[in-house]
Write an enzyme that holds these catalytic residues in place. Structure first.
Site, PDB file in Angstrom:
ATOM      1  N   HIS A 294     -20.283  -0.099  -2.766  1.00  0.00           N
ATOM      2  CA  HIS A 294     -20.670  -1.054  -1.731  1.00  0.00           C
ATOM      3  C   HIS A 294     -20.349  -0.468  -0.370  1.00  0.00           C
ATOM      4  O   HIS A 294     -19.343   0.204  -0.210  1.00  0.00           O
ATOM      5  CB  HIS A 294     -19.924  -2.383  -1.906  1.00  0.00           C
ATOM      6  CG  HIS A 294     -20.583  -3.505  -1.184  1.00  0.00           C
ATOM      7  ND1 HIS A 294     -20.358  -3.755   0.151  1.00  0.00           N
ATOM      8  CD2 HIS A 294     -21.507  -4.412  -1.597  1.00  0.00           C
ATOM      9  CE1 HIS A 294     -21.101  -4.787   0.511  1.00  0.00           C
ATOM     10  NE2 HIS A 294     -21.806  -5.194  -0.519  1.00  0.00           N
TER      11      HIS A 294
ATOM     12  N   ASP B  67     -23.779  -7.340  -8.073  1.00  0.00           N
ATOM     13  CA  ASP B  67     -25.047  -7.194  -8.780  1.00  0.00           C
ATOM     14  C   ASP B  67     -24.877  -6.718 -10.211  1.00  0.00           C
ATOM     15  O   ASP B  67     -25.731  -6.973 -11.057  1.00  0.00           O
ATOM     16  CB  ASP B  67     -25.966  -6.221  -8.025  1.00  0.00           C
ATOM     17  CG  ASP B  67     -26.583  -6.885  -6.825  1.00  0.00           C
ATOM     18  OD1 ASP B  67     -26.992  -8.040  -6.957  1.00  0.00           O
ATOM     19  OD2 ASP B  67     -26.636  -6.276  -5.752  1.00  0.00           O
TER      20      ASP B  67
END
Ligand code: CMC
Length: 430
Positions: free
Chosen positions: A308, A365
């Site tokens: 991320h 996700d």
């Protein structure tokens, strides 16, 4: 010399200026470089905005180092445990948690904006059946501005509010219809007596010919997915919405630009990409091979759902959704070989030096792909579900931007590295 400032000297000219430092409630301070070009004739260069704050905001705060996510100051863990997606919508748009009466009124309003204009329904038949639902979303969300002219006055507070209500309410209808159309099935009307997630499930899976029962575990998990995706400060799609809005485009057009940006696999498309990757890995015995591919810089393969830009220790949303994911798998007694691959991959990646050193943890996700598969949501709808959740973030950030005291069109500068000025050469002399 002001205490809160940085001194910058251009060594080529010897010119020195003071850059003011500004401090927010939380997070790193920022250098206010808005006067840099005027005073020094120099731009800043920051591809991917790694060090650039593009706006002031009082909506969402992330501390990527500590794994903190706050909506209007409230920690995501507390909201996930005690709140609901609709309450979070109220919080993000209006800035405060609602009283009971405020919430009931809000819920009533949202549930009575769920239908879409019948003319919009006809749009669907113009799409190919095999169109990706996100392609349909980009088109139909943008088309809302052709149907709701009465809420397009961006300078009117009530117009902005109605547009926000419409977007929150209609997004599940538009999304579910994208799926039903792809299957050649009837496009069910919303049911206003159902909760937000339940109504979406009804439009996704019910048939006019039979009763449809919604499992509470499924509705609860979906509501949590919406809530966890509701806002994430200045990410790619939100920045897109703000940039589009800075040109004074209407909110439906701005949000459709956000939908397009979210679609990419490095952003919202990652949850779908996670399942495709697990299918590609196919068997637990192949995991080592794919982990090696992910580590090889000459191989474009990446472990989808890992890493991320902001969270460098862990993604707090991933922690919450992981727990929900295990509960759903247990309660629905889902038996799917992909889950075994996913859990083993998570275990290996968390122990692998490469992933530890680069701080590549499973992100939201990774688990949202798995949980949605367990809920029998079709893979092509994963990013669409992210879209439904993120709509409130987009419209809230747009609403904040459009009411700023100083309105300026977003217009980044560049470092030009092309040809120096040269003269046109007629075609017969090239
Ligand atoms: N698998 C393997 N290596 C990776 C991965 C990955 N998933 N992610 C980053 N790396 C490596 C990358 O190769 C680079 O290595 P080096 O420093 O040796 O060149 C290093 O880690 C830093 O990567 P980066 O691309 O510079 O990091 P970034 O902050 O620009 O990108 C990211 C963040 C999320 C786009 C990226 O980690 C990625 O592509 N992840 C997979 C896609 C994904 O899961 N996206 C969903 C993000 S969360 C949802 C959302 O907020 O939209």
């Amino acid at each position: 010399m002001p205490k809160d400032s940085v001194t910058i000297t251009d060594n080529s000219t010897g010119k020195t200026i003071e850059i003011p430092i500004r401090r927010g409630t939380h997070g790193p301070a920022v250098m206010d470089v808005s006067g840099l070009y005027k005073n020094l004739g120099i731009f800043t260069y920051d591809p991917g905005f790694l060090s650039t704050a593009s706006c002031e905001s009082d909506i969402t705060f992330i501390d990527g180092g500590k794994g903190v996510l706050l909506y209007r100051g409230y920690p995501i863990e507390q909201l996930a445990e005690h709140s609901s997606f609709l309450e979070v919508c109220y919080l993000l748009w209006y800035g405060a948690l609602p009283t009971k009466d405020q919430f009931e009124k809000f819920r009533w309003i949202i549930s009575h904006h769920t239908m879409v204009h019948e003319g919009l329904r006809e749009f669907y038949s113009g799409f190919r059946r095999d169109a990706h639902p996100m392609a349909v979303m980009v088109g139909v969300v943008g088309a809302l501005s052709a149907f709701y002219h009465d809420s397009l006055d961006i300078r009117d507070e009530r117009s902005r509010e109605i547009s926000a209500h419409r977007l929150i309410a209609k997004m599940p209808t538009i999304a579910a219809w994208a799926y039903r159309y792809s299957r050649g099935e009837p496009l069910p009307y919303p049911r206003n007596n159902l909760g937000y997630a339940e109504n979406f499930l009804h439009m996704m899976f019910s048939y006019p010919s039979e009763d449809y029962t919604i499992k509470p575990v499924t509705a609860k998990a979906l509501d949590l997915i919406f809530l966890l995706h509701a806002d994430h400060e200045q990410n790619a799609s939100t920045s897109t919405v703000r940039l589009a809005g800075s040109s004074q485009a209407n909110p439906f057009a701005c949000v459709s630009a956000g939908v397009g940006t979210l679609w990419g696999p490095a952003h919202g498309g990652a949850n779908e990409a996670v399942i495709k990757m697990l299918e590609q890995i196919e068997d637990v015995k192949n995991i080592d091979k794919y982990v090696a591919k992910a580590k090889d810089h000459n191989d474009p393969f990446r472990l989808m759902g890992f890493g991320h830009r902001v969270y460098k220790n862990y993604d707090p949303r991933a922690k919450i959704i992981r727990k929900a994911c295990l509960e759903v798998l247990e309660e629905l007694k889902v038996d799917d070989p992909l889950f075994e691959i996913a859990m083993r991959l998570e275990e290996i990646a968390l122990k692998d030096e490469y992933f530890i050193e680069k701080k590549l943890y499973p992100n939201v996700d990774f688990y949202s792909g798995i949980i949605q598969r367990a809920l029998r949501i079709p893979t092509s709808m994963f990013t669409v579900i992210f879209t439904i959740g993120r709509t409130i973030g987009w419209i809230s950030q747009w609403g904040e931007m459009i009411t700023e005291k100083v309105q300026r069109i977003g217009r980044p500068r560049q470092l030009y590295i092309g040809e120096a000025k040269r003269d046109y050469v007629p075609m017969d002399q090239r």
